[in-house]
Design a protein around this motif. Structure first.
Motif, short mmCIF file in Angstrom:
data_model
loop_
_atom_site.label_atom_id
_atom_site.label_comp_id
_atom_site.label_asym_id
_atom_site.label_seq_id
_atom_site.Cartn_x
_atom_site.Cartn_y
_atom_site.Cartn_z
N SER A 28 -13.89 49.97 -65.65
CA SER A 28 -13.97 49.61 -64.23
C SER A 28 -12.94 50.37 -63.43
N ALA A 29 -12.97 50.18 -62.10
CA ALA A 29 -12.05 50.88 -61.22
C ALA A 29 -10.61 50.50 -61.53
N GLU A 30 -10.40 49.21 -61.86
CA GLU A 30 -9.06 48.78 -62.25
C GLU A 30 -8.85 49.11 -63.72
N THR A 31 -7.78 49.79 -64.02
CA THR A 31 -7.50 50.19 -65.40
C THR A 31 -6.51 49.21 -66.02
N LYS A 32 -6.91 48.63 -67.13
CA LYS A 32 -6.02 47.73 -67.88
C LYS A 32 -5.68 48.40 -69.20
N LEU A 33 -4.43 48.82 -69.33
CA LEU A 33 -3.97 49.49 -70.54
C LEU A 33 -3.30 48.48 -71.46
N ARG A 34 -3.53 48.64 -72.74
CA ARG A 34 -2.96 47.73 -73.74
C ARG A 34 -2.18 48.54 -74.77
N MET A 35 -1.00 48.06 -75.08
CA MET A 35 -0.17 48.71 -76.10
C MET A 35 0.18 47.70 -77.19
N THR A 36 -0.12 48.05 -78.43
CA THR A 36 0.26 47.19 -79.55
C THR A 36 1.72 47.49 -79.93
N ILE A 37 2.45 46.42 -80.23
CA ILE A 37 3.85 46.53 -80.65
C ILE A 37 4.07 45.56 -81.79
N TRP A 38 5.15 45.73 -82.54
CA TRP A 38 5.38 44.80 -83.65
C TRP A 38 6.29 43.64 -83.25
N SER A 39 7.01 43.78 -82.17
CA SER A 39 8.00 42.78 -81.82
C SER A 39 7.47 41.77 -80.80
N ALA A 40 7.68 40.50 -81.09
CA ALA A 40 7.39 39.44 -80.12
C ALA A 40 8.69 38.89 -79.56
N ASN A 41 9.79 39.60 -79.79
CA ASN A 41 11.09 39.14 -79.32
C ASN A 41 11.12 39.07 -77.80
N GLU A 42 11.64 37.97 -77.29
CA GLU A 42 11.64 37.72 -75.85
C GLU A 42 12.37 38.82 -75.07
N ASP A 61 -3.42 50.27 -59.26
CA ASP A 61 -4.67 49.91 -59.91
C ASP A 61 -4.56 49.88 -61.44
N VAL A 62 -3.35 50.01 -61.94
CA VAL A 62 -3.15 50.05 -63.39
C VAL A 62 -2.26 48.88 -63.84
N THR A 63 -2.73 48.14 -64.81
CA THR A 63 -1.95 47.06 -65.40
C THR A 63 -1.73 47.36 -66.88
N VAL A 64 -0.49 47.25 -67.32
CA VAL A 64 -0.15 47.50 -68.72
C VAL A 64 0.28 46.19 -69.37
N SER A 65 -0.33 45.87 -70.50
CA SER A 65 0.06 44.67 -71.24
C SER A 65 0.46 45.07 -72.66
N PHE A 66 1.24 44.21 -73.30
CA PHE A 66 1.76 44.48 -74.63
C PHE A 66 1.27 43.40 -75.59
N GLU A 67 0.72 43.85 -76.71
CA GLU A 67 0.15 42.94 -77.69
C GLU A 67 0.97 42.98 -78.99
N PRO A 68 1.79 41.96 -79.24
CA PRO A 68 2.54 41.93 -80.50
C PRO A 68 1.62 41.64 -81.68
N LEU A 69 1.78 42.41 -82.75
CA LEU A 69 1.09 42.18 -84.01
C LEU A 69 2.13 41.85 -85.07
N PRO A 70 1.79 41.05 -86.07
CA PRO A 70 2.78 40.70 -87.10
C PRO A 70 3.38 41.92 -87.77
N PHE A 71 4.69 41.92 -87.92
CA PHE A 71 5.40 43.06 -88.50
C PHE A 71 4.87 43.41 -89.88
N GLU A 72 4.67 42.39 -90.72
CA GLU A 72 4.33 42.61 -92.12
C GLU A 72 2.98 43.31 -92.28
N THR A 73 2.05 43.06 -91.36
CA THR A 73 0.70 43.64 -91.48
C THR A 73 0.37 44.52 -90.29
#
Length: 422
Positions: A28-42, A61-73
């Motif tokens: 869509s016209a609004e771009t939502k970017l997602r980045m995976t990271i290992w840390s969920a540290n506040e 028009d760009v929103t960036v979000s961060f998705e923590p994934l478990p470190f071990e996997t």
């Protein structure tokens, strides 16, 4: 560096490319970017979100979000997303899987984007820091963290056990592995944990490189073609670690989970990014010191993390622009609070001290600056995920009270030798 036929990880990364590109076509016209990271540290998330907010001011028009994934996997989860057509736009990549991602064709080249970004000053980025993230002179992931391993110390537990603190041992010229283990053993005898190699947990054996490098040991030769687990330095280092676990009880054994940052251990080996886990109420007197001296002399080991842009993302050009923004000189100063920079101008205690209030100039100089200057990066290899599992399985025979370490290491080399030689 290590050229091999395509690994399972490379196939998984490349396999989802076409499907993900097709799914991304209708953005869509609004771009939502997602980045995976290992840390969920506040503290880490607050820092990243603040940088994303700054980028949005320039790109409404760009929103960036961060998705923590478990470190071990983490790497398995990331490659599963890619293969399943749900690739993130950007990904935090571990140093151990750098070769697989760089060689897979799944990452967007970053060199031209960074060079074209006003004020980026790519020339000050250390070539040594980018070696693992480049191919044929092109950068495919930015090494936003080049962080030495060090020893966090709970001085209160050490003093209570009647042992010398690491700072006292350093002052006496006695900060060696035998003395470090003696201190850990003294604390363990009082009911607390001794020395914890964080993230090892008898699974991620690569974190033991923070110990065995003191013996000059390595899992394979410098060219990656020969297994060196059965060589004398590694056998001696594993013997020392084995005795510290099973005879001296100085290192928590298999199945024992001890958290230094909760005040339950004398020492832990980890990177300075984990300083954010230190208790804010200062419930114990802590210190940060370099790794002890091994039989091969002084040494340092460095962990790296890169940020890569996935070709299969929604808008790879905008994602690359965000990486350039996230790692520009201004934001690199902010990131250096937890993640030491690849930029030469930031690798001094004075600059690091402005964003590292927890660490003293002496700690920053002796641990961070010196460690980056002299340290070797953690072991890695093409098809590392497969090698990691094979070695982990082979080391199960070492983590027994009456282990035959030479026989176990010979068996490991028999398993991984053919894969290395390909």
């Amino acid at each position: 560096m290590f050229q091999r036929k395509k690994s399972a990880t490379l196939r998984a990364i490349a396999g989802g490319l076409a499907l993900s590109l097709a799914l991304a076509a209708g953005a869509s016209a609004e771009t939502k970017l997602r980045m995976t990271i290992w840390s969920a540290n506040e503290a880490h998330l607050k820092l990243f979100n603040g940088i994303a907010d700054g980028f949005k001011k320039e790109h409404p028009d760009v929103t960036v979000s961060f998705e923590p994934l478990p470190f071990e996997t983490y790497t398995t989860a990331l490659t599963t997303q890619i293969a399943g057509g749900n690739a993130p736009d950007m990904a935090w990549i571990f140093e151990t899987s750098a070769y697989d991602f760089v060689n897979s064709g799944a990452l967007v080249p970053l060199t031209k984007t960074l060079a074209a970004t006003p004020g980026y000053n790519a020339g000050e980025i250390s070539p040594a820091a980018t070696e693992r993230w480049s191919r044929d002179g092109v950068l495919y992931a930015y090494p936003f963290s080049t962080s030495p391993f060090a020893v966090f110390v709970n001085n209160d537990l050490v003093r209570k056990a009647g042992a010398k603190t690491p700072a006292e041992l350093i002052a006496a010229g006695q900060w060696t592995w035998p003395h470090a283990i003696a201190t850990a053993q003294a604390v363990a005898q009082g009911g607390k944990g001794g020395l914890v190699v964080r993230d090892f947990n008898y699974q991620a054996w690569q974190y033991l490189s923070s110990v065995w490098n003191g013996w000059g040991a390595a899992p394979w030769s410098a060219d990656g073609k020969r297994c060196t687990f059965a060589d004398k330095p590694m056998v001696e280092a594993l013997g020392f670690i084995h005795d510290a676990i099973f005879l001296k009880k100085a290192i928590p054994g298999p199945g024992q989970n001890v958290d230094f940052f909760a005040g339950d251990a004398a020492m832990t080996i980890t990177q300075i990014s984990r300083a954010s886990l230190l208790p804010k109420d200062k419930r114990f007197d802590w210190d940060l010191v370099p790794l002890p001296k091994g039989s091969a002399g002084d040494y340092a080991i460095v962990g790296q993390a890169g940020i890569g842009v996935l070709k299969a993302g929604k808008d790879s050009a905008m994602a690359a622009a965000f990486v350039a923004y996230m790692t520009n000189p201004e934001n690199s100063v902010k990131l250096a609070q937890f993640f030491p920079s690849a930029r030469k101008s930031l690798l001094n205690a004075e600059v690091l001290g402005k964003t590292n209030a927890l660490l003293s100039p002496a700690q920053l100089d002796k641990v961070v600056v010196s460690g980056i200057a002299t340290g070797k990066v953690m072991p890695a290899h093409t098809d590392f995920a497969r090698l990691q599992q094979m070695v982990r399985s082979g080391l199960d025979a070492v983590w027994q009270p009456k282990a035959d370490i030479p026989a176990a290491t010979r068996a490991i080399c028999a398993q991984i030798g053919p894969l290395l030689a390909q």
